[in-house]
Scaffold this active site. Structure first.
Site, PDB file in Angstrom:
ATOM      1  N   VAL A 126     -19.080  38.785 -29.090  1.00  0.00           N
ATOM      2  CA  VAL A 126     -18.080  39.046 -28.853  1.00  0.00           C
ATOM      3  C   VAL A 126     -17.033  37.889 -28.196  1.00  0.00           C
ATOM      4  O   VAL A 126     -16.179  38.194 -28.648  1.00  0.00           O
ATOM      5  CB  VAL A 126     -17.762  39.604 -27.607  1.00  0.00           C
ATOM      6  CG1 VAL A 126     -16.693  40.389 -27.338  1.00  0.00           C
ATOM      7  CG2 VAL A 126     -18.670  41.790 -28.326  1.00  0.00           C
TER       8      VAL A 126
ATOM      9  N   ILE B 236     -16.104  35.147 -31.820  1.00  0.00           N
ATOM     10  CA  ILE B 236     -16.121  36.328 -33.053  1.00  0.00           C
ATOM     11  C   ILE B 236     -14.201  36.123 -32.371  1.00  0.00           C
ATOM     12  O   ILE B 236     -14.269  37.298 -32.108  1.00  0.00           O
ATOM     13  CB  ILE B 236     -16.273  37.172 -33.395  1.00  0.00           C
ATOM     14  CG1 ILE B 236     -18.224  36.861 -33.976  1.00  0.00           C
ATOM     15  CG2 ILE B 236     -16.237  37.972 -34.439  1.00  0.00           C
ATOM     16  CD1 ILE B 236     -18.569  37.747 -34.176  1.00  0.00           C
TER      17      ILE B 236
ATOM     18  N   GLU C 165     -12.099  38.000 -32.828  1.00  0.00           N
ATOM     19  CA  GLU C 165     -11.937  39.486 -33.194  1.00  0.00           C
ATOM     20  C   GLU C 165      -9.787  39.651 -33.065  1.00  0.00           C
ATOM     21  O   GLU C 165      -9.658  40.433 -33.717  1.00  0.00           O
ATOM     22  CB  GLU C 165     -12.483  40.341 -32.492  1.00  0.00           C
ATOM     23  CG  GLU C 165     -12.160  40.902 -31.282  1.00  0.00           C
ATOM     24  CD  GLU C 165     -12.459  40.003 -30.429  1.00  0.00           C
ATOM     25  OE1 GLU C 165     -13.288  39.099 -30.471  1.00  0.00           O
ATOM     26  OE2 GLU C 165     -11.934  40.408 -28.889  1.00  0.00           O
TER      27      GLU C 165
ATOM     28  N   ASP D 292      22.327  29.932 -55.494  1.00  0.00           N
ATOM     29  CA  ASP D 292      23.993  30.290 -56.883  1.00  0.00           C
ATOM     30  C   ASP D 292      25.304  29.102 -56.063  1.00  0.00           C
ATOM     31  O   ASP D 292      25.489  29.159 -54.710  1.00  0.00           O
ATOM     32  CB  ASP D 292      24.157  31.550 -55.875  1.00  0.00           C
ATOM     33  CG  ASP D 292      23.988  32.482 -56.817  1.00  0.00           C
ATOM     34  OD1 ASP D 292      23.425  32.481 -58.287  1.00  0.00           O
ATOM     35  OD2 ASP D 292      23.962  33.504 -56.394  1.00  0.00           O
TER      36      ASP D 292
ATOM     37  N   ASN E  25     -13.864  36.073 -21.792  1.00  0.00           N
ATOM     38  CA  ASN E  25     -13.276  36.150 -22.609  1.00  0.00           C
ATOM     39  C   ASN E  25     -11.805  36.772 -22.489  1.00  0.00           C
ATOM     40  O   ASN E  25     -10.825  36.732 -23.007  1.00  0.00           O
ATOM     41  CB  ASN E  25     -13.814  36.532 -23.268  1.00  0.00           C
ATOM     42  CG  ASN E  25     -13.262  37.037 -25.419  1.00  0.00           C
ATOM     43  OD1 ASN E  25     -13.007  36.496 -25.920  1.00  0.00           O
ATOM     44  ND2 ASN E  25     -13.405  38.347 -25.802  1.00  0.00           N
TER      45      ASN E  25
END
Ligand code: ADP
Ligand code: MG
Length: 870
Positions: free
Chosen positions: A279, A282, A284, A326, A695
């Site tokens: 967890v 990764i 995520e 243009d 984390n």
């Protein structure tokens, strides 16, 4: 009601309207009765749905599983903690996605379409959503049809009904068509227009017979809205990347698990640890953080007059290497005014207007598609094509009565202006007298005039000279015919040409210089005369000599010889370009490796816009079809806004790299620490809950902030990145390895020595956790720039980020003092002395990363600058 079977008169009476339109009051009444002219939209997702959506991820399933496992073996503390983490994560994610989607919706609301309608007997422009049944609508090329319409008048009206029928063939429309077959297929109802289709060319007038959900498109709206949403390549890449990383980490974690089991560790402890490790390593959070970064970029862009229609365009703008623009309106102001009239014998300036022949003014006001309204100050306001307005103004300056008297003429026939033709013509009648007029580019007008070749050559030479001074030139000719019924483009008598000035926009030269400094090639593509184009492009800094200009003949020759891209390398100005050539030029530059942004406004620009990497439509002057085929819209039609968009695009790309860097390098670092401890036979350096906590308090909050960073200095002074360049280029990999190894090794060595010196495992873990939090805190700052030294970036830009980092550090320190958290996380307070020592180790990370930048810069100076850079 089957209106295609009804006569025009019947339709008028059924809908209780006539050719002078509804009154404003009646329109308002009908709007209340029928509602707004909009299709039913899908209801918004609720916040709660975003919350639930956060749980749709394999990692979450694993965590949930772990939480239940903890429950079954009565580890309530672990289980509760995992649940708390899950819910907090989901709340943060849901909030971010929800607010991003709300903002994106606001931006989409900025794209409105307008319609020309006759109300109270006057032509008006109103928002399409205000159209009601019975309104009289006027159609021009490029307009989107937003209601179902029974046509009352058509002039070569051709419509693209591909949205409705799926077939991309153009359909001819005819107001006089009538059928008594009620079940006629939609494309065969030639006297009808349907909502959702686009006018390709010609002109038309009709009665709105159905609006909103009552239209044919409304009946199939359910089908249309189910169409899957366009995917964003960058997001897709990131999802794939997350997936690959997950697999790699999954394998490593599995190996670790097996080794741990062989070593006789407890199954539960190992399982929980493996999950926690997966967890936290990764990334995520990547897709959410990227969505937030992209949304914030599109909001920033909208403030700088760039509306993003497709999120992928942000990425594209950042990678843009060539802008094909243009001329009129984008680089110039599109405020045209006639300064001179040049007859074959004389040049008239504005002081000599009353000496110009009457016929010239008649041609100017009669061969003209503008509309006008009396303004409140007593003058008149003109609407429509800028060339037409300039000509009408030219006549009005000589004598105001020309404008009013133009109404007393009856139109017998006309060839409306289409850019491909470069001219328009009309046939008018008054008091039994019939007049024909043409106006357009001098070459085309002269083709229809009675003159010797020599006379024509002399005129064209004149034209060339005026064009070289930067004037646009429009020639006028007339004919008094007696026996013709339709315009016959022969035997016109030439009157002369007007010299029109269109000043360049003030900000254009500076914007072009900026783009060129940023390594972006700027080319001009115009329908105008080569000399006019050259003169203006010199003023703008696009071209320096006529060698860079391609004229009509050269373009034709280029096409004939296979449209070789190499030949365009040294060209910057393309004149008298046809729509098809415009598209070919775009494709040629793409084969040279360019990532091309193309501007366009008309129907004829749609192919080029579609082929462009970034199609840029004009918000003000652009037709609906140009907007519908574009990726971005400029609300101010201004070239300078494209350059602003590119700056924002580069910023977004940089920021996304920053988020990716932070997430992946810290994950890598954690993996290094754990693996080193594992292979050397030490205990696990962090407990599962500690990993989850790390984390949560660091990456989970900090990464999103990085996606909002301001632009770094010099963002427009570097070369564009190659569109093929992967996110994981050498620079990214190098920085991940250097940063990750430092964190991993330093924390491992500390762990090793703590255990060696007799510290308990609990106490050692306590310090490692604090050190890791500190590391991740300072690492956010490393992530702020890949190439600039940190002191070069203004800290005031990131005050919020700094507060956030301090907050997370304090949060962790607090948890070390609160008894409940002490128990959950197995932590204890440390002395100030220890904290400072650990902080010092963490700051070492900044020093290492800065030294690495210095080494890199030295190498870049020695070798080619592009080798290592983005
Ligand atoms: P630009 O690329 O500058 O927008 P256009 O495609 O609008 O140029 O115009 C190309 C040429 O067509 C002009 O040089 C002019 O000769 C002619 N033209 C432009 N507008 C009109 C008009 N409303 N009626 C007749 N001719 C026109
Ligand atoms: Mg134009």
């Amino acid at each position: 009601m089957k209106f295609h079977t009804k006569k025009i008169d019947e339709v008028f009476s059924i809908l209780d309207t006539d050719s002078s339109g509804l009154t404003s009051e009646e329109a308002e009444k009908r709007r209340k009765k029928y509602g707004l002219n909009i299709l039913p939209v899908e209801p918004d997702k609720r916040v709660f749905q975003y919350f639930l959506q956060q749980f749709k991820s394999p990692i979450i399933y694993i965590l949930l599983f772990a939480a239940f496992m903890a429950l079954t073996i009565r580890e309530y503390m672990d289980s509760g903690f995992i649940f708390a983490v899950l819910i907090l994560n989901a709340v943060i994610g849901a909030y971010q996605e929800y607010s991003a989607s709300q903002k994106a919706k606001l931006l989409q609301g900025l794209i409105k379409s307008n319609a020309m309608v006759i109300r109270d007997g006057i032509l008006r422009e109103i928002e399409s959503q205000l159209i009601v049944p019975g309104d009289i609508l006027i159609f021009e090329p490029g307009t989107k049809v937003t209601a179902d319409v029974r046509l009352t008048e058509t002039k070569n009206l051709i419509v693209d009904e591909s949205l409705l029928t799926g077939e991309s063939v153009d359909v001819h429309k005819d107001a006089l068509f009538i059928s008594n077959n009620e079940d006629l297929l939609l494309p065969e109802r030639k006297n009808m227009l349907f909502a959702g289709t686009y006018i390709s060319s010609g002109r038309g007038t009709g009665i709105a017979v159905a609006t909103g959900k009552d239209t044919e498109a409304g009946k199939i709206a359910q089908l249309l809205s189910k169409k899957s949403k366009a995917r964003i390549p960058l997001l897709e890449k990131m999802e794939k990347l997350s997936f690959t990383i997950s697999i790699v980490i999954g394998i490593m974690v599995a190996a670790l698990f097996v080794i741990g089991m062989l070593k006789g560790m407890s199954f539960y402890a190992l399982f929980l640890f493996s999950v926690a490790l997966a967890v936290s390593t990764i990334p995520e959070g990547l897709p959410v953080a990227i969505t937030v970064a992209l949304t914030s970029a599109s909001i920033a862009m909208s403030k700088r007059n760039v509306i993003i229609r497709k999120l992928a365009a942000i990425e594209g703008l950042g990678a843009c290497t060539l802008i094909a623009s243009d001329k009129t309106g984008t680089l110039t102001q599109n405020k045209l005014s006639v300064e001179y009239f040049i007859s074959p014998h004389r040049v008239y300036d504005t002081a000599a207007l009353n000496e110009v022949h009457d016929k010239v003014y008649l041609a100017s006001v009669l061969c003209n598609e503008m509309h006008y309204e009396k303004s409140e100050e007593g003058g008149v306001d003109f609407f429509g094509d800028q060339v037409d307005i300039a000509l009408a103004q030219f006549a009005a300056n000589a004598d105001e009565s020309y404008i009013e008297s133009s109404r007393s003429y009856r139109k017998i026939d006309e060839i409306p202006y289409e850019p491909v033709n470069r001219f328009s013509a009309v046939m008018m009648e008054r008091d039994g007298q019939i007049f024909q007029f043409v106006k357009g580019s001098p070459e085309t007008v002269l083709e229809h005039c009675d003159m010797t070749e020599e006379e024509k050559r002399a005129i064209l030479k004149d034209v060339d000279e005026w064009a070289l001074k930067g004037y646009r030139t429009i020639a006028l000719a007339h004919k008094e015919s007696t026996d013709e019924e339709k315009i016959d483009l022969k035997n016109f008598s030439y009157l002369g040409f007007v010299a029109i000035i269109d000043p360049v926009r003030e900000e254009s030269p500076e914007a072009i210089r900026k783009a060129q400094l940023a390594g972006i090639k700027v080319v001009m593509i115009t329908g105008d005369h080569p000399n006019t184009a050259l003169s203006i492009s010199k003023e703008l800094g696009i071209a320096s000599s006529d060698k860079e200009v391609m004229n009509e003949k050269e373009l034709l020759a280029w096409e004939k010889n296979g449209a070789n891209a190499e030949e365009l390398k040294n060209k910057t100005v393309f004149s008298r370009v046809s729509p098809e050539q415009k598209m070919k030029i775009v494709i040629a530059y793409q084969t040279l490796g360019h990532y091309v942004a193309v501007t366009g406004d008309g129907v004829n620009d749609a192919p080029a816009l579609r082929h462009a990497n970034i199609g840029v439509a004009m918000g003000k002057s652009g037709t609906d079809i140009a907007k519908a085929t574009s990726d971005i819209i400029l609300t101010d039609d201004n070239f300078a806004s494209i350059v602003n968009g590119i700056e924002e695009g580069r910023r977004a790309h940089d920021n996304i790299r920053k988020v990716i860097y932070l997430l992946i390098s810290t994950g890598f670092a954690e993996l290094v620490l754990v693996m080193l401890s594992f292979v050397t036979g030490l205990p696990l350096p962090l407990l599962p809950v500690q990993l989850l906590w790390l984390n949560l308090v660091t990456n989970g909050i900090q990464d999103v902030m990085l996606g909002l960073e301001k632009a770094e200095p010099g963002i427009l002074n570097r070369k564009p990145r190659s569109p093929q360049e992967p996110i994981f280029n050498r620079l990214m990999l190098r920085r991940i390895v250097v940063g990750g190894l430092y964190i991993g090794f330093v924390s491992f060595i500390l762990f090793y020595f703590l255990l060696e010196s007799g510290e308990s495992v609990e106490s050692a873990r306590n310090m490692i956790l604090l050190l890791m939090v500190l590391f991740e805190n300072v690492h956010v700052f490393n992530a702020r720039s890949e190439i600039n030294y940190l002191h070069k970036i203004d800290y005031k830009n990131s005050i919020f980020l700094i507060y956030l980092v301090i907050f997370t550090q304090l949060l962790h320190l607090l948890s070390m003092h609160v008894p409940f958290m002490q128990k959950v996380l197995s932590v204890q307070p440390v002395s100030l002395d220890t904290w400072m020592k650990l902080a010092l180790l963490a700051i070492g990370l900044v020093v290492v990363m800065e030294v690495d930048k210095w080494l890199m810069k030295r190498r870049i100076k020695k070798h080619s600058a592009q080798a290592l850079l983005l």
